[in-house]
Design a protein around this motif. Structure first.
Motif, PDB file in Angstrom:
ATOM      1  N   ALA A  45       0.802  -1.226   0.000  1.00 47.74           N
ATOM      2  CA  ALA A  45       0.000   0.000   0.000  1.00 47.74           C
ATOM      3  C   ALA A  45       0.835   1.277   0.000  1.00 47.74           C
ATOM      4  N   PRO A  46       1.951   1.367   0.765  1.00 50.11           N
ATOM      5  CA  PRO A  46       2.702   2.626   0.754  1.00 50.11           C
ATOM      6  C   PRO A  46       3.227   3.026  -0.616  1.00 50.11           C
ATOM      7  N   VAL A  47       3.536   2.056  -1.466  1.00 53.80           N
ATOM      8  CA  VAL A  47       4.020   2.369  -2.810  1.00 53.80           C
ATOM      9  C   VAL A  47       2.913   3.023  -3.627  1.00 53.80           C
ATOM     10  N   TRP A  48       1.698   2.489  -3.544  1.00 48.69           N
ATOM     11  CA  TRP A  48       0.593   3.072  -4.298  1.00 48.69           C
ATOM     12  C   TRP A  48       0.300   4.505  -3.853  1.00 48.69           C
ATOM     13  N   ARG A  49       0.546   4.803  -2.584  1.00 54.07           N
ATOM     14  CA  ARG A  49       0.276   6.161  -2.091  1.00 54.07           C
ATOM     15  C   ARG A  49       1.248   7.185  -2.674  1.00 54.07           C
ATOM     16  N   GLN A  50       2.327   6.739  -3.286  1.00 56.65           N
ATOM     17  CA  GLN A  50       3.287   7.664  -3.914  1.00 56.65           C
ATOM     18  C   GLN A  50       3.011   7.837  -5.406  1.00 56.65           C
ATOM     19  N   MET A  51       1.844   7.386  -5.863  1.00 54.26           N
ATOM     20  CA  MET A  51       1.475   7.514  -7.275  1.00 54.26           C
ATOM     21  C   MET A  51       0.437   8.603  -7.437  1.00 54.26           C
ATOM     22  N   ALA A  52       0.714   9.559  -8.306  1.00 55.76           N
ATOM     23  CA  ALA A  52      -0.143  10.731  -8.457  1.00 55.76           C
ATOM     24  C   ALA A  52      -1.542  10.372  -8.950  1.00 55.76           C
ATOM     25  N   GLU A  53      -1.677   9.255  -9.668  1.00 51.93           N
ATOM     26  CA  GLU A  53      -2.970   8.902 -10.265  1.00 51.93           C
ATOM     27  C   GLU A  53      -3.947   8.296  -9.277  1.00 51.93           C
ATOM     28  N   VAL A  54      -3.478   7.903  -8.096  1.00 56.92           N
ATOM     29  CA  VAL A  54      -4.309   7.166  -7.142  1.00 56.92           C
ATOM     30  C   VAL A  54      -5.101   8.130  -6.262  1.00 56.92           C
ATOM     31  N   SER A 160       8.148  13.819  -1.686  1.00 50.95           N
ATOM     32  CA  SER A 160       8.354  15.242  -1.436  1.00 50.95           C
ATOM     33  C   SER A 160       9.662  15.478  -0.689  1.00 50.95           C
ATOM     34  N   GLU A 161      10.135  16.694  -0.758  1.00 51.11           N
ATOM     35  CA  GLU A 161      11.338  17.089  -0.004  1.00 51.11           C
ATOM     36  C   GLU A 161      11.114  16.868   1.494  1.00 51.11           C
ATOM     37  N   GLU A 162       9.904  17.156   1.946  1.00 54.20           N
ATOM     38  CA  GLU A 162       9.598  16.970   3.370  1.00 54.20           C
ATOM     39  C   GLU A 162       9.711  15.497   3.770  1.00 54.20           C
ATOM     40  N   GLN A 163       9.204  14.599   2.926  1.00 54.14           N
ATOM     41  CA  GLN A 163       9.306  13.170   3.213  1.00 54.14           C
ATOM     42  C   GLN A 163      10.772  12.725   3.276  1.00 54.14           C
ATOM     43  N   MET A 164      11.577  13.215   2.343  1.00 51.25           N
ATOM     44  CA  MET A 164      12.988  12.819   2.317  1.00 51.25           C
ATOM     45  C   MET A 164      13.738  13.339   3.536  1.00 51.25           C
ATOM     46  N   ARG A 165      13.478  14.589   3.912  1.00 49.55           N
ATOM     47  CA  ARG A 165      14.141  15.151   5.095  1.00 49.55           C
ATOM     48  C   ARG A 165      13.762  14.376   6.349  1.00 49.55           C
ATOM     49  N   ALA A 166      12.479  14.060   6.476  1.00 45.03           N
ATOM     50  CA  ALA A 166      12.019  13.339   7.665  1.00 45.03           C
ATOM     51  C   ALA A 166      12.629  11.941   7.727  1.00 45.03           C
ATOM     52  N   ALA A 167      12.695  11.254   6.602  1.00 45.90           N
ATOM     53  CA  ALA A 167      13.241   9.897   6.580  1.00 45.90           C
ATOM     54  C   ALA A 167      14.732   9.905   6.895  1.00 45.90           C
ATOM     55  N   LYS A 249       9.865   1.814   7.858  1.00 47.33           N
ATOM     56  CA  LYS A 249       8.639   1.474   7.144  1.00 47.33           C
ATOM     57  C   LYS A 249       8.885   1.656   5.651  1.00 47.33           C
ATOM     58  N   LEU A 250       8.033   1.042   4.835  1.00 44.41           N
ATOM     59  CA  LEU A 250       8.248   1.102   3.393  1.00 44.41           C
ATOM     60  C   LEU A 250       8.204   2.532   2.882  1.00 44.41           C
ATOM     61  N   ASP A 251       7.293   3.361   3.400  1.00 43.07           N
ATOM     62  CA  ASP A 251       7.244   4.735   2.913  1.00 43.07           C
ATOM     63  C   ASP A 251       8.524   5.486   3.256  1.00 43.07           C
ATOM     64  N   GLU A 252       9.150   5.150   4.391  1.00 43.75           N
ATOM     65  CA  GLU A 252      10.430   5.777   4.746  1.00 43.75           C
ATOM     66  C   GLU A 252      11.544   5.282   3.840  1.00 43.75           C
ATOM     67  N   VAL A 254      11.160   4.325   0.764  1.00 44.88           N
ATOM     68  CA  VAL A 254      10.943   4.999  -0.520  1.00 44.88           C
ATOM     69  C   VAL A 254      11.522   6.415  -0.477  1.00 44.88           C
ATOM     70  N   ALA A 255      11.293   7.115   0.634  1.00 43.95           N
ATOM     71  CA  ALA A 255      11.816   8.480   0.761  1.00 43.95           C
ATOM     72  C   ALA A 255      13.343   8.498   0.788  1.00 43.95           C
ATOM     73  N   LEU A 256      13.969   7.543   1.462  1.00 45.79           N
ATOM     74  CA  LEU A 256      15.431   7.470   1.471  1.00 45.79           C
ATOM     75  C   LEU A 256      15.971   7.205   0.072  1.00 45.79           C
ATOM     76  N   ILE A 257      15.308   6.336  -0.667  1.00 40.20           N
ATOM     77  CA  ILE A 257      15.733   6.073  -2.045  1.00 40.20           C
ATOM     78  C   ILE A 257      15.594   7.337  -2.887  1.00 40.20           C
ATOM     79  N   GLY A 258      14.535   8.113  -2.641  1.00 41.47           N
ATOM     80  CA  GLY A 258      14.375   9.364  -3.367  1.00 41.47           C
ATOM     81  C   GLY A 258      15.512  10.340  -3.132  1.00 41.47           C
ATOM     82  N   GLN A 259      16.165  10.239  -1.983  1.00 44.15           N
ATOM     83  CA  GLN A 259      17.283  11.118  -1.635  1.00 44.15           C
ATOM     84  C   GLN A 259      18.612  10.590  -2.167  1.00 44.15           C
ATOM     85  N   ALA A 260      18.666   9.372  -2.645  1.00 43.40           N
ATOM     86  CA  ALA A 260      19.939   8.706  -2.940  1.00 43.40           C
ATOM     87  C   ALA A 260      20.624   9.261  -4.187  1.00 43.40           C
TER      88      ALA A 260
END
Length: 346
Positions: A45-54, A160-167, A249-252, A254-260
């Motif tokens: 579920a956390p992956v689907w929440r990062q999709m703009a179409e959902v 988002s930048e906020e998600q990456m900073r928090a993770a 968590k998976l959403d975290e 995902v955010a760390l990967i976004g920062q990589a």
């Protein structure tokens, strides 16, 4: 009159969920006013929440592998009240095809799977040999008789930048330093894992070029032991390695990967997350086919020795030597990774 809603029933695997995302892009183009909801297991579920179409993600309450007919009937009654007009059943099992049928959804699109005649009433048939996963799922956006698309979009996630900073803050990764992500695990089995000592040797080479960098080891709880082996084999480099397997968590993750700055991964769900986030990525394949589920980043490399015995598609090496992974040397991977990291070195 309100637009009719669309329901997409998610695959169980994270990587498959990511590779199904282009289907949603195509559905959005075809039905621009229709909200798209996704019914997904909690693990995906956390992956689907990062999709703009959902529009909305509904988490399945069902146990893995269990029919739970009474529970599916109750859940279908709830779905009926939400007013879905179309459903796309991505898992190939009968038990998932039951849900939209019980919910009275008129158009029920999917592959034949487990001979799901009647439950799926807009039925597609897979080709032999099977297609790569992205076009396989994307084909469901068209009629079964339509020619295969040559312009399938790439999987796309966003953070988002906020998600990456928090993770990064939660993981203890300092702000402003290059972050390299390794995904040493693989849910399917040990055959898909590049040896931990190879990951450790690669970490040493990364930190020799980027002394201020941090390396994050990501994965689920089952991947924690192999990530501990990586850190233990890294010697002095271990101080710059964050073993986060089973601790994020998976959403975290995902955010760390976004920062990589770059990601090195076995053929696993996190590989496809990195690709959909368009991070520079190296995908390591041994017993699986790199052409079946390749990375799609602008900067990406799929590494495979393509030995005569591969792809065997087995969970454990049937020959006992695991040469498809062991003979892929860290130096060879480093030669591919080094140019990806040059922007971070400036």
């Amino acid at each position: 009159m309100a637009a009719e809603r669309i329901l997409v029933i998610s695959p169980n695997w994270i990587g498959d969920a990511v590779m199904a995302q282009p289907l949603l892009q195509l559905l959005r183009q075809r039905y621009p006013a229709s909200p798209i909801d996704v019914l997904a297991p909690p693990s995906a579920a956390p992956v689907w929440r990062q999709m703009a179409e959902v529009s909305d993600v509904l988490e399945t309450p069902f146990r893995h592998g269990a029919l739970q007919l009474k529970e599916r009937w109750r859940y279908a009654r709830m779905l009926r009240r939400r007013g879905y007009a179309r459903s796309y059943v991505l898992p190939n099992t009968i038990k998932y095809a039951l849900i939209p049928w019980l919910a009275g959804i008129r158009h029920r699109v999917g592959y034949k799977g487990e001979s799901r005649y009647g439950l799926v009433n807009v039925m597609h048939h897979d080709d032999v040999p099977p297609r790569p996963m992205v076009p396989f799922y994307a084909a469901l956006a068209d009629e079964p008789s339509a020619p295969l698309r040559k312009d399938v979009p790439r999987p796309r996630l966003s953070v988002s930048e906020e998600q990456m900073r928090a993770a990064c803050g939660k993981a203890g990764v300092p702000a402003g330093v290059p972050l390299v992500v390794f995904a040493p695990g693989a849910e399917f089995g040990s055959a898909k894992r590049w040896p931990p000592e190879h990951f450790a040797a690669l970490a040493a080479q990364v930190l020799a070029q980027l002394p201020d960098a941090r390396i994050a080891l990501l994965g689920g709880p089952k991947d924690a032991p192999v990530c501990e082996e990586v850190q233990a084999a890294a010697g002095t480099a271990a101080a710059s390695i964050h073993n986060l397997a089973g601790r994020t968590k998976l959403d975290e993750a995902v955010a760390l990967i976004g920062q990589a700055a770059a990601v090195v991964s076995n053929d696993s769900g996190l590989l496809h997350v990195a690709s959909a986030l368009n991070r520079p990525v190296i995908a390591i394949y041994g017993p699986t086919d790199p052409d079946h589920a390749p990375p799609f980043s602008d900067i990406a490399a799929a590494l495979s020795l393509r030995l005569e015995c591969s792809p065997c598609r087995q969970r454990e090496c049937p020959l006992g030597h695991h040469l498809c992974m062991r003979q892929l040397e860290p130096q060879s991977v480093w030669q591919t990774l080094q140019p990806m990291l040059q922007p971070a070195a400036r």
